[in-house]
Design an enzyme around this catalytic site. Structure first.
Site, PDB file in Angstrom:
ATOM      1  N   LEU A  14      59.635  39.095  60.118  1.00  0.00           N
ATOM      2  CA  LEU A  14      59.426  38.948  58.677  1.00  0.00           C
ATOM      3  C   LEU A  14      60.683  39.395  57.946  1.00  0.00           C
ATOM      4  CD1 LEU A  14      55.801  40.427  58.352  1.00  0.00           C
ATOM      5  CD2 LEU A  14      56.528  38.145  59.092  1.00  0.00           C
ATOM      6  N   ASN A  18      70.449  40.771  56.542  1.00  0.00           N
ATOM      7  CA  ASN A  18      71.467  41.214  57.498  1.00  0.00           C
ATOM      8  C   ASN A  18      70.852  41.708  58.797  1.00  0.00           C
ATOM      9  OD1 ASN A  18      73.543  40.622  55.723  1.00  0.00           O
ATOM     10  ND2 ASN A  18      73.641  42.694  54.882  1.00  0.00           N
ATOM     11  N   VAL A  19      69.820  42.539  58.687  1.00  0.00           N
ATOM     12  CA  VAL A  19      69.198  43.105  59.894  1.00  0.00           C
ATOM     13  C   VAL A  19      68.387  42.047  60.618  1.00  0.00           C
ATOM     14  CG1 VAL A  19      67.634  44.864  60.792  1.00  0.00           C
ATOM     15  CG2 VAL A  19      69.147  45.406  58.872  1.00  0.00           C
ATOM     16  N   LYS A 108      61.572  52.194  55.247  1.00  0.00           N
ATOM     17  CA  LYS A 108      61.461  53.620  54.928  1.00  0.00           C
ATOM     18  C   LYS A 108      60.650  53.883  53.668  1.00  0.00           C
ATOM     19  CE  LYS A 108      66.110  53.140  53.089  1.00  0.00           C
ATOM     20  NZ  LYS A 108      66.311  51.813  53.708  1.00  0.00           N
ATOM     21  N   VAL A 135      65.037  55.430  59.743  1.00  0.00           N
ATOM     22  CA  VAL A 135      65.825  56.624  59.442  1.00  0.00           C
ATOM     23  C   VAL A 135      67.149  56.564  60.196  1.00  0.00           C
ATOM     24  CG1 VAL A 135      65.932  59.138  59.505  1.00  0.00           C
ATOM     25  CG2 VAL A 135      63.727  57.993  59.133  1.00  0.00           C
ATOM     26  N   ILE A 139      71.045  55.484  64.849  1.00  0.00           N
ATOM     27  CA  ILE A 139      70.979  56.818  65.432  1.00  0.00           C
ATOM     28  C   ILE A 139      69.558  57.106  65.905  1.00  0.00           C
ATOM     29  CG2 ILE A 139      71.390  59.263  65.033  1.00  0.00           C
ATOM     30  CD1 ILE A 139      73.203  58.440  62.704  1.00  0.00           C
ATOM     31  N   ASP A 204      66.472  57.062  48.416  1.00  0.00           N
ATOM     32  CA  ASP A 204      66.545  56.611  49.801  1.00  0.00           C
ATOM     33  C   ASP A 204      66.502  57.801  50.755  1.00  0.00           C
ATOM     34  OD1 ASP A 204      67.495  54.388  51.886  1.00  0.00           O
ATOM     35  OD2 ASP A 204      68.790  56.126  52.157  1.00  0.00           O
ATOM     36  N   LYS A 208      63.518  59.090  53.633  1.00  0.00           N
ATOM     37  CA  LYS A 208      63.823  59.420  55.024  1.00  0.00           C
ATOM     38  C   LYS A 208      63.452  60.864  55.338  1.00  0.00           C
ATOM     39  CE  LYS A 208      67.526  55.998  55.102  1.00  0.00           C
ATOM     40  NZ  LYS A 208      68.989  55.771  55.014  1.00  0.00           N
TER      41      LYS A 208
END
Length: 436
Positions: A14, A18-19, A108, A135, A139, A204, A208
């Site tokens: 969905l 970019n991701v 998030k 988050v 990483i 933001d 997180k």
């Protein structure tokens, strides 16, 4: 129900920003490896987008502008939600979970408000809800907290989890530029959105922090529980003054277990710009990079560092979750469930011991320093260091305190603003990363 290895695992994606575009690319290019890692083929059943007419490097028959219909398909086993925002993502994820589909999300903002609702739906349907990418991008922080440290007691999680603000503060520190110019440069380089409010005002990072606190302390924490301050009031003078104290300034997300004198435990979750010593590991995290430091009772201090945003890094975390969910579909089993057994109360920021850095423009006359020190003393706030700069109309005092309840510190600052000897309180920042 477990799948047999000869049946492919169907994935619905969905969102194809970019991701999402990187997730689709990696699934396509690494199909053989993913099949070996999962134990069955992983196939994209469809991709939900807003604009079907926009050119994309995927087969047109995979695209749909009806995400609800895609989620409802019987041949979809895992839904990867990369739309962002609260609605319609919330309803789509709930529908997926309630129909027995596992969900991977990087959302998030949604998780910071509705993790409990979605985790309950996942538990009732006996499916997975994974959100490592929500988050700090690539990483790995969520899984270590939920799994690797599941047998330990986490005392503190603190980090730099917003690349935009870290880039801006790093640029101000390195070049001496002011906030407005550094923000503009971040926008030109693609690090800041056209509307940077969510980043620079700390929303933001607060979302997180809520997610990290919930996981670390087995307590449901929402964004509303997080004390939030942004970086828009940080000046080039603050960065310059910080250097004189062997410090720099970073926007920190801090989640910690607060131990009261009577033995009661509470949680503090807060986001604000703060001075940290140059010797602290987070002080060396510059540019758009992120880092999270976890302190646990037995494991000690652990640091996670890397790219906290961007299409490919975030897609890496998404794919890691997708592989875990797919393996569970093939071989049986489920990932860790939400743990809220502790249900610790949230400590108001007023009650949390902190250190302050206060910069003020003062009248250049005898007795001002003693008057200022007297206001700190009235509220039992001990002064650690004082620096006097300038003279005449440019006279300035910088005071750094020892730890005291935040309420006492803020009341002192309010009193200073009412003093005739103090022309203006120019800046107030907290100081973190010290043992004082």
């Amino acid at each position: 129900m477990n799948q047999t290895p000869d049946r492919s695992i169907g994935v619905a994606v969905l969102g194809m920003g970019n991701v999402g575009s990187e997730v689709v690319r990696i699934i396509d290019e690494n199909a053989a490896d993913l099949r070996a890692r999962v134990g069955a083929p992983v196939e994209i059943r469809g991709i939900a987008v807003r604009d079907l007419g926009k050119p994309r490097k995927v087969a047109q028959d995979l695209l749909t502008d009806d995400p609800a219909a895609l989620v409802a398909r019987d041949d979809v086993d895992i839904v990867v939600e990369l739309m962002g925002g609260i609605d319609p993502a919330r309803g789509l994820i709930r529908a997926a979970l309630e129909s027995g589909k596992s969900v991977v999300t990087a959302n998030k903002a949604l998780l910071a408000e509705y993790t409990g609702e979605l985790a309950t739906a996942a538990a009732d349907a006996k499916v997975d809800l994974y959100f490592e990418a929500a988050v700090a991008g690539a990483i790995p922080v969520v899984r270590p907290l939920m799994q690797s440290l599941a047998g330990d007691t986490v005392e503190r999680v603190a980090g730099i989890v917003n690349g935009t603000t870290n880039y801006i503060l790093s640029a101000m520190d390195e070049t001496g530029a002011d906030y407005a110019d550094s923000l503009a440069e971040a926008g030109r380089l693609g690090y800041a959105e056209a509307d940077p409010t969510a980043d620079v005002e700390g929303y933001d990072a607060a979302a997180k922090a809520a997610i990290l606190a919930s996981i670390a302390f087995h307590t449901r924490v929402t964004a509303a529980d997080v004390h939030r301050e942004g970086i828009s009031s940080v000046t080039a003078s603050d960065l310059a003054a910080a250097k004189k104290f062997d410090c720099t300034v970073k926007l920190l997300s801090i989640c910690e277990r607060v131990h009261d004198a009577d033995g009661r435990q509470r949680i503090s979750a807060r986001v604000y710009p703060a001075l940290i010593p140059l010797s602290h590991p987070l002080a060396t995290v510059n540019g758009a990079f992120n880092a999270v430091v976890v302190e646990a009772e037995n494991a000690g201090r652990l640091m996670f560092y890397g790219q906290g945003a961007g299409g490919s890094p975030t897609a890496s975390a998404v794919l890691g979750d997708m592989v875990m969910a797919a393996r569970n579909k093939v071989h049986g089993g489920r990932g860790p469930l939400e743990s809220t057994y502790a249900s610790l109360p949230i400590a108001p920021v007023d009650d949390v011991p902190t250190r302050y850095y206060v910069s003020m423009k003062v009248a250049d006359k005898p007795g001002v320093l003693s008057q200022v020190a007297g206001e700190f003393s009235k509220r039992s706030v001990s002064i650690a260091a004082v620096r006097q700069e300038g003279a005449g109309e440019d006279a300035r005092l910088i005071v750094v305190t020892h730890r005291a309840p935040d309420r006492a510190q803020s009341e002192t600052v309010a009193a200073l603003e009412d003093m005739d000897a103090v022309i203006k309180v120019s800046s107030v920042l907290r100081l973190e990363g010290t043992d004082d």
